[in-house]
Design a protein around this motif. Sequence first.
Motif, PDB file in Angstrom:
ATOM      1  N   VAL A 112      48.732  29.866  35.192  1.00 11.64           N
ATOM      2  CA  VAL A 112      48.054  30.392  34.004  1.00 11.64           C
ATOM      3  C   VAL A 112      46.661  30.911  34.360  1.00 11.64           C
ATOM      4  O   VAL A 112      46.260  31.993  33.949  1.00 11.64           O
ATOM      5  CB  VAL A 112      47.941  29.295  32.919  1.00 11.64           C
ATOM      6  CG1 VAL A 112      47.070  29.752  31.763  1.00 11.64           C
ATOM      7  CG2 VAL A 112      49.311  28.913  32.410  1.00 11.64           C
ATOM      8  N   MET A 113      45.916  30.131  35.170  1.00 11.60           N
ATOM      9  CA  MET A 113      44.520  30.479  35.446  1.00 11.60           C
ATOM     10  C   MET A 113      44.380  31.447  36.598  1.00 11.60           C
ATOM     11  O   MET A 113      43.755  32.495  36.474  1.00 11.60           O
ATOM     12  CB  MET A 113      43.727  29.211  35.756  1.00 11.60           C
ATOM     13  CG  MET A 113      43.495  28.332  34.552  1.00 11.60           C
ATOM     14  SD  MET A 113      42.884  26.727  35.024  1.00 11.60           S
ATOM     15  CE  MET A 113      41.349  27.167  35.825  1.00 11.60           C
ATOM     16  N   GLY A 114      44.951  31.072  37.738  1.00  8.29           N
ATOM     17  CA  GLY A 114      44.710  31.849  38.948  1.00  8.29           C
ATOM     18  C   GLY A 114      45.500  33.132  38.979  1.00  8.29           C
ATOM     19  O   GLY A 114      45.082  34.117  39.571  1.00  8.29           O
ATOM     20  N   TYR A 115      46.676  33.110  38.365  1.00  5.18           N
ATOM     21  CA  TYR A 115      47.508  34.299  38.440  1.00  5.18           C
ATOM     22  C   TYR A 115      47.440  35.120  37.170  1.00  5.18           C
ATOM     23  O   TYR A 115      47.213  36.328  37.223  1.00  5.18           O
ATOM     24  CB  TYR A 115      48.943  33.909  38.814  1.00  5.18           C
ATOM     25  CG  TYR A 115      48.992  33.404  40.234  1.00  5.18           C
ATOM     26  CD1 TYR A 115      49.157  34.294  41.287  1.00  5.18           C
ATOM     27  CD2 TYR A 115      48.792  32.067  40.522  1.00  5.18           C
ATOM     28  CE1 TYR A 115      49.155  33.852  42.596  1.00  5.18           C
ATOM     29  CE2 TYR A 115      48.787  31.611  41.833  1.00  5.18           C
ATOM     30  CZ  TYR A 115      48.972  32.506  42.863  1.00  5.18           C
ATOM     31  OH  TYR A 115      48.952  32.070  44.158  1.00  5.18           O
ATOM     32  N   ALA A 116      47.594  34.463  35.992  1.00  2.00           N
ATOM     33  CA  ALA A 116      47.530  35.246  34.761  1.00  2.00           C
ATOM     34  C   ALA A 116      46.091  35.406  34.256  1.00  2.00           C
ATOM     35  O   ALA A 116      45.839  36.168  33.342  1.00  2.00           O
ATOM     36  CB  ALA A 116      48.398  34.603  33.682  1.00  2.00           C
ATOM     37  N   GLY A 117      45.141  34.658  34.877  1.00  2.41           N
ATOM     38  CA  GLY A 117      43.738  34.847  34.537  1.00  2.41           C
ATOM     39  C   GLY A 117      43.340  34.308  33.167  1.00  2.41           C
ATOM     40  O   GLY A 117      42.367  34.745  32.586  1.00  2.41           O
ATOM     41  N   ARG A 135      48.302  46.976  32.302  1.00  4.55           N
ATOM     42  CA  ARG A 135      49.069  47.504  31.186  1.00  4.55           C
ATOM     43  C   ARG A 135      49.361  48.984  31.397  1.00  4.55           C
ATOM     44  O   ARG A 135      50.449  49.466  31.104  1.00  4.55           O
ATOM     45  CB  ARG A 135      48.330  47.265  29.883  1.00  4.55           C
ATOM     46  CG  ARG A 135      49.328  47.094  28.757  1.00  4.55           C
ATOM     47  CD  ARG A 135      48.782  46.490  27.498  1.00  4.55           C
ATOM     48  NE  ARG A 135      47.513  47.021  27.104  1.00  4.55           N
ATOM     49  CZ  ARG A 135      46.543  46.260  26.614  1.00  4.55           C
ATOM     50  NH1 ARG A 135      46.730  44.972  26.502  1.00  4.55           N
ATOM     51  NH2 ARG A 135      45.416  46.795  26.243  1.00  4.55           N
ATOM     52  N   ALA A 136      48.357  49.672  31.911  1.00  2.00           N
ATOM     53  CA  ALA A 136      48.538  51.102  32.148  1.00  2.00           C
ATOM     54  C   ALA A 136      49.643  51.349  33.172  1.00  2.00           C
ATOM     55  O   ALA A 136      50.340  52.365  33.136  1.00  2.00           O
ATOM     56  CB  ALA A 136      47.226  51.717  32.624  1.00  2.00           C
ATOM     57  N   MET A 137      49.817  50.389  34.107  1.00  2.00           N
ATOM     58  CA  MET A 137      50.853  50.533  35.136  1.00  2.00           C
ATOM     59  C   MET A 137      52.225  50.115  34.601  1.00  2.00           C
ATOM     60  O   MET A 137      53.194  50.063  35.354  1.00  2.00           O
ATOM     61  CB  MET A 137      50.530  49.650  36.342  1.00  2.00           C
ATOM     62  CG  MET A 137      49.319  50.082  37.105  1.00  2.00           C
ATOM     63  SD  MET A 137      49.590  51.701  37.793  1.00  2.00           S
ATOM     64  CE  MET A 137      47.993  52.040  38.472  1.00  2.00           C
ATOM     65  N   GLY A 138      52.292  49.749  33.350  1.00  4.85           N
ATOM     66  CA  GLY A 138      53.588  49.415  32.771  1.00  4.85           C
ATOM     67  C   GLY A 138      53.939  47.941  32.820  1.00  4.85           C
ATOM     68  O   GLY A 138      55.071  47.565  32.579  1.00  4.85           O
ATOM     69  N   VAL A 139      52.952  47.068  33.150  1.00  2.00           N
ATOM     70  CA  VAL A 139      53.212  45.634  33.119  1.00  2.00           C
ATOM     71  C   VAL A 139      53.114  45.170  31.677  1.00  2.00           C
ATOM     72  O   VAL A 139      52.143  45.481  30.984  1.00  2.00           O
ATOM     73  CB  VAL A 139      52.178  44.865  33.979  1.00  2.00           C
ATOM     74  CG1 VAL A 139      52.403  43.373  33.841  1.00  2.00           C
ATOM     75  CG2 VAL A 139      52.274  45.292  35.423  1.00  2.00           C
ATOM     76  N   HIS A 140      54.140  44.453  31.220  1.00  2.00           N
ATOM     77  CA  HIS A 140      54.139  43.991  29.839  1.00  2.00           C
ATOM     78  C   HIS A 140      53.249  42.764  29.752  1.00  2.00           C
ATOM     79  O   HIS A 140      53.719  41.621  29.732  1.00  2.00           O
ATOM     80  CB  HIS A 140      55.580  43.655  29.427  1.00  2.00           C
ATOM     81  CG  HIS A 140      55.802  43.808  27.961  1.00  2.00           C
ATOM     82  ND1 HIS A 140      55.007  43.211  27.029  1.00  2.00           N
ATOM     83  CD2 HIS A 140      56.720  44.522  27.264  1.00  2.00           C
ATOM     84  CE1 HIS A 140      55.435  43.534  25.817  1.00  2.00           C
ATOM     85  NE2 HIS A 140      56.476  44.334  25.940  1.00  2.00           N
ATOM     86  N   LEU A 159      51.534  39.133  37.397  1.00  3.97           N
ATOM     87  CA  LEU A 159      50.505  38.208  36.924  1.00  3.97           C
ATOM     88  C   LEU A 159      49.181  38.451  37.628  1.00  3.97           C
ATOM     89  O   LEU A 159      48.120  38.440  37.010  1.00  3.97           O
ATOM     90  CB  LEU A 159      50.957  36.759  37.164  1.00  3.97           C
ATOM     91  CG  LEU A 159      52.096  36.268  36.293  1.00  3.97           C
ATOM     92  CD1 LEU A 159      52.532  34.894  36.741  1.00  3.97           C
ATOM     93  CD2 LEU A 159      51.672  36.243  34.844  1.00  3.97           C
ATOM     94  N   ARG A 160      49.263  38.687  38.946  1.00  2.00           N
ATOM     95  CA  ARG A 160      48.022  38.923  39.677  1.00  2.00           C
ATOM     96  C   ARG A 160      47.357  40.213  39.219  1.00  2.00           C
ATOM     97  O   ARG A 160      46.142  40.320  39.160  1.00  2.00           O
ATOM     98  CB  ARG A 160      48.274  38.948  41.182  1.00  2.00           C
ATOM     99  CG  ARG A 160      47.755  37.660  41.834  1.00  2.00           C
ATOM    100  CD  ARG A 160      48.173  37.571  43.270  1.00  2.00           C
ATOM    101  NE  ARG A 160      49.638  37.612  43.354  1.00  2.00           N
ATOM    102  CZ  ARG A 160      50.290  37.769  44.485  1.00  2.00           C
ATOM    103  NH1 ARG A 160      49.649  37.907  45.610  1.00  2.00           N
ATOM    104  NH2 ARG A 160      51.618  37.782  44.488  1.00  2.00           N
ATOM    105  N   ALA A 161      48.203  41.186  38.862  1.00  2.00           N
ATOM    106  CA  ALA A 161      47.662  42.440  38.342  1.00  2.00           C
ATOM    107  C   ALA A 161      46.915  42.182  37.038  1.00  2.00           C
ATOM    108  O   ALA A 161      45.831  42.725  36.811  1.00  2.00           O
ATOM    109  CB  ALA A 161      48.786  43.445  38.119  1.00  2.00           C
ATOM    110  N   ILE A 162      47.479  41.297  36.193  1.00  2.00           N
ATOM    111  CA  ILE A 162      46.811  40.963  34.930  1.00  2.00           C
ATOM    112  C   ILE A 162      45.474  40.302  35.216  1.00  2.00           C
ATOM    113  O   ILE A 162      44.458  40.610  34.601  1.00  2.00           O
ATOM    114  CB  ILE A 162      47.690  40.014  34.082  1.00  2.00           C
ATOM    115  CG1 ILE A 162      48.969  40.720  33.659  1.00  2.00           C
ATOM    116  CG2 ILE A 162      46.924  39.522  32.863  1.00  2.00           C
ATOM    117  CD1 ILE A 162      49.961  39.815  32.946  1.00  2.00           C
ATOM    118  N   HIS A 163      45.484  39.379  36.208  1.00  4.73           N
ATOM    119  CA  HIS A 163      44.255  38.673  36.555  1.00  4.73           C
ATOM    120  C   HIS A 163      43.172  39.663  37.012  1.00  4.73           C
ATOM    121  O   HIS A 163      42.021  39.571  36.618  1.00  4.73           O
ATOM    122  CB  HIS A 163      44.538  37.660  37.660  1.00  4.73           C
ATOM    123  CG  HIS A 163      43.332  36.861  38.061  1.00  4.73           C
ATOM    124  ND1 HIS A 163      43.110  35.595  37.609  1.00  4.73           N
ATOM    125  CD2 HIS A 163      42.276  37.161  38.839  1.00  4.73           C
ATOM    126  CE1 HIS A 163      41.976  35.149  38.089  1.00  4.73           C
ATOM    127  NE2 HIS A 163      41.451  36.078  38.848  1.00  4.73           N
TER     128      HIS A 163
END
Lengths: 296, 325
Positions: B48-53, B198-203, B187-191
């Motif tokens: 949750v913290m390190g990957y999803a930020g 989101r712009a790259m299409g990650v939901h 998840l790392r992209a979100i972090h």
Amino acid sequence: MNERFFQNLISGVSMGSIYALAALGFNIIYNATGIVNLAQGEFVMLGGMFMVLFGGTLGVPLGFAIIASVFVVTLIGIIFERTCINTLKNPTVMVLVMITVAASIILKGVTMFLAGKEIHTMEYFSGGHGTVPLWGGKIPTQTFWVLGTLAVVVSALVIFFNFTLAGKAMRACAFDRTAARLMGIPARRMVLLSFGLSSAISALAGAVIMPISMVDYQSGAMFGIKGFGAAILGGLGHNPGAVAAGLILGILESLSAGYISSHYKDALPLLILLIVLFIKPSGLFGSEAAGRLKKF
Amino acid sequence: MMRKIYIPYIIFALIILLIPVFIHSYYYLGVLIQAGYFSLICMGLSLVMGYAGQISLGHAAFFGLGGYASAILTGGHGWCPWLAMIVAMIISGVLAWLIGKPSLKLKGHYLAMATLGFGEIVYIFFNAEIRLTGGPSGYTMGVIPYLTIGNLTIDNEFKHYLLTWAIVLLILLVNLHIIHSRLGRALRAIHADEEAARAMGVHTARFKVWIFVLSAVYASLAGSLYAHNILFVAPGPFAAMHSILFVTMVIVGGMGSIWGAVAGALLLTILPETLRGFQDYNILIYGGILLFIMLFMSGGLFGGGRLFLAWLSHLRGRKKEVADG
């Protein structure tokens, strides 16, 4: 019914004033640094502890005891900033918040060591443990001290932030740190000032509420959580919001203790806080743009 | 890539399984079992913290929900412990979804407060619903049974140790696979940057909620295991202070690393026990060590380890330069 309501309202306003002061403490540091100081509650607790020491044990006259408590705690806040916050180069917000967690543990530990584990108490500042009859209710005399403190601190802050150079500089830093630095405002010194100011306000809050709420080495956590809740509810960094939210939380808590259930007295304000956040993610008075500006 | 995961994993698993050969004291095994529960929680929290930020200051509540649901369903209603455990995980997961859906729209400190508030409400519920939970003095309305596997009853610290750490190792493997999958990269992209992701299409919204649910399920699992080990649940271990402790463990271990979560949980569980000899000083030493780690190894243990490795390779590079020159 009216008397009971009034009685609950007054005790809510008096606890709420303390939450409001703690929330102001959170805001001042947040505005200068972007971090939430999780040791804030410990500063409130320390204010109460030093008040017991100076006013109760050593028997220093009241005014001097208050000043001495505030002075010592402010000094601790400044030392904390100089040794732990200022020395880091390019820290992340998360690391800084964790440092404040560590500081809160240490402050709690030192207090336990020096003051013991027992609950400390002392007489009201005026009139023993007396009450004043008002509109059918009985108001503890200390309540007036608490309300007076809130009024004095709020007025002093209004003057400080609007009419003094240092106050204006702090506001500029809160608005845009980089721009403020470019205008020649020493941003780092503003951080130091914010820690000093914030711990002074918290210490004062702790000193005046202590005769009502009593104090032991663990009581900081409760003030910290409630103060943080008030700061968030009002919109982090928004000072009038913090005062309003602190009073709202205090009144809600006291009314739900009086009318619903003493078990759930802490749950109801939190539930309302959650609902507010879900409807308005940046708090009652915070603007969404400001919330987005400061990244976690 | 996979080889890089498995070698440390196998070494770690061997060390964990060999520990009971050398440590026979039930007391020390008990401490390590505790560390196992916290590892489970921290691994979820690390996702949750390190990957999803995101930050959660409410995970002790899910730990408690698992413990209480298992206690009430098995002790009060005579359910099979394993079934109760799964139902507890479903309850925690659904609640996490309900709370996560609106919460994860929040950011930074606001999210911290919302999850802290949620945890406090659950904690108050444990204390106040005396007819259901037994209130502040703990659950005493029924006898919580030990877990059984076939004919084997998990009834001593040695068996608890093996079961707990087998589950920890299994979840660790699952997590290592998650972070090296598409989900982990998302998840790392979100972090790193939520808008960009989101712009790259990650939901982003869906990923954040599901990882929050997963972490709640891990915490609930830890709570159920705890209940069947101690055979008693009381509100104490599920207070907000423990939520903060879990976050601290993740950060001390190093935020962007599943291994860090396990290391942080192990260190901060074992440390207070070894400091017990210092009696009242222990809280001071504990705070001091925490402060030291944050001041001088701000990437956490694993961040610090990485820095150390970078420094070593830098040294080796310099030596080579000297040799070449």
